[in-house]
Design an enzyme around this catalytic site. Structure first.
Site, PDB file in Angstrom:
ATOM      1  N   CYS A 137     -71.581  34.530  46.871  1.00 35.21           N
ATOM      2  CA  CYS A 137     -70.562  33.814  47.657  1.00 35.21           C
ATOM      3  C   CYS A 137     -69.525  34.793  48.203  1.00 35.21           C
ATOM      4  CB  CYS A 137     -69.890  32.762  46.795  1.00 35.21           C
ATOM      5  SG  CYS A 137     -68.590  31.884  47.668  1.00 35.21           S
TER       6      CYS A 137
ATOM      7  N   CYS B 118     -65.961  33.601  48.242  1.00 32.07           N
ATOM      8  CA  CYS B 118     -65.279  33.568  46.932  1.00 32.07           C
ATOM      9  C   CYS B 118     -64.849  34.973  46.531  1.00 32.07           C
ATOM     10  CB  CYS B 118     -66.209  33.077  45.823  1.00 32.07           C
ATOM     11  SG  CYS B 118     -67.195  31.671  46.223  1.00 32.07           S
ATOM     12  N   ASP B 119     -65.722  35.946  46.752  1.00 32.63           N
ATOM     13  CA  ASP B 119     -65.544  37.258  46.122  1.00 32.63           C
ATOM     14  C   ASP B 119     -65.257  38.400  47.104  1.00 32.63           C
ATOM     15  OD1 ASP B 119     -66.067  36.034  43.682  1.00 32.63           O
ATOM     16  OD2 ASP B 119     -68.225  36.276  43.932  1.00 32.63           O
TER      17      ASP B 119
END
Ligand code: NDP
Length: 301
Positions: free
Chosen positions: A128, A131-132
């Protein structure tokens, strides 16, 4: 009972609650579903300037609650669909009996299955980017895959990172023309064609690189700090596969335009039954269908 807290599950809950069906919704480990791992959503109708994924899901959830849905946290550990009411086991030891069941468990990101990939999960390996990606500001990263997701993730990372390699196993991208154009015109994205990942390299600090093998057999390493998977998803249908018909990839098969499965009283909505469209708006629409199908079923049974 509705299983799944994504657009399909919440929409089914809104309809079921308004129809006085007393829906109980289990939202599992990722309330809000896959959309909570994305940034802005520009293609969900009704938001002229787009809306954040988390904000959209928070609003859907709040709407379902306001209308009377009993939303619970918990992971489903088993299901007995052999007779009605269906019996659903929850990880806290509870068993819920349901007169009708809507499965909206979505889909999960696929990994390559390498030992080294597993070893560095959360230490540089991620599925992701939104997300990261933040952790790799001004660093070099790689994205595996050549579909729309890979292109989107690469384009997103290109705005944060110094350089983004796309590792593509063929000599073409599967992505839409618009996304292909986008990645090919982004200066800090380099596509490595005909390449497969042999190993994720790293040390105690996490990922330090990737060993690739080209179609002609040549092996070479690239230095990266982040390794992002974007090679598709698999439907979360395993718990029900004993009872429900699925296709060869595990997607639950529904009857024509309805959400009906092969078990009377069990309905499927969203990505778990949709290998084709997999959009928030199509998932929401199928959640609506599932609730209407469930209502009709309960009225007749
Ligand atoms: P796709 O299945 O479309 O693409 C998967 C990609 O990963 C392909 O390039 C595939 O290669 C590659 N791949 C699969 N397995 C491996 C492997 N083991 N090693 C290396 N590469 C691998 O998945 P997506 O998640 O990209 O998209 C799913 C659906 O969602 C599509 O229909 C897509 O159009 C849609 N989507 C739409 C978006 C939008 O409209 N904004 C955004 C994101 C997705 P190969 O081509 O060789 O099979």
């Amino acid at each position: 009972m509705i299983i799944g807290g994504g657009p399909a599950g919440y929409t089914a809950a809104v309809y079921a609650a308004r129809a006085n069906l007393s829906p109980v919704l289990y939202e599992g480990i990722q309330p809000g579903g896959q959309l909570t791992t994305t940034t802005d959503i520009e293609n969900f109708p009704g938001f002229e300037n787009g809306i954040g994924g988390q904000a959209l899901m928070d609003a859907m959830r709040a709407q379902a609650v306001r209308l009377g849905t009993d939303i619970r946290r918990g992971i489903i550990t088993g299901a007995d669909l052999s007779s009605r009411p269906f019996s659903i086991s929850i990880d806290n030891g509870d068993t819920v009996m349901a007169d009708a069941l809507i499965i909206a468990t979505g889909a999960t990101a696929k990994y390559l299955g390498l030992e080294s990939e597993e070893k560095f999960k959360g230490m540089g390996v991620s599925a992701c980017a939104t997300c990261d990606g933040f952790f790799y500001r001004n660093r070099d990263v790689a994205v595996v895959g050549g579909g729309d997701t890979a292109c989107e993730e690469a384009a997103y990372l290109a705005g944060i990172c110094r350089k983004v390699y796309m590792i593509v196993r063929r000599d073409v991208l599967r992505a839409s023309q618009a996304m292909q154009k986008k990645v090919q015109s982004t200066p800090n994205i380099e596509i490595l064609w005909n390449c497969n990942t042999k190993e994720v390299l790293g040390d105690l600090s996490g990922v330090t690189g990737v060993r690739l093998v080209r179609k002609d057999g040549e092996e070479f390493d690239i230095a990266v700090d982040g390794f992002f998977l974007a090679i598709g998803h698999h439907p979360n249908s395993e718990l029900f596969s004993k009872w429900l018909d699925t296709d060869e990839n595990g997607y639950i098969i529904t009857d024509g335009k309805t959400s009906r499965t092969n078990v009377d009283g069990v309905f499927a909505a969203g990505d778990v039954q949709d290998p084709l469209y997999r959009q928030a708006v199509t998932a929401a629409a199928s959640g609506c269908r599932a609730a209407l199908d469930a209502e009709r079923f309960l009225n007749l049974s």
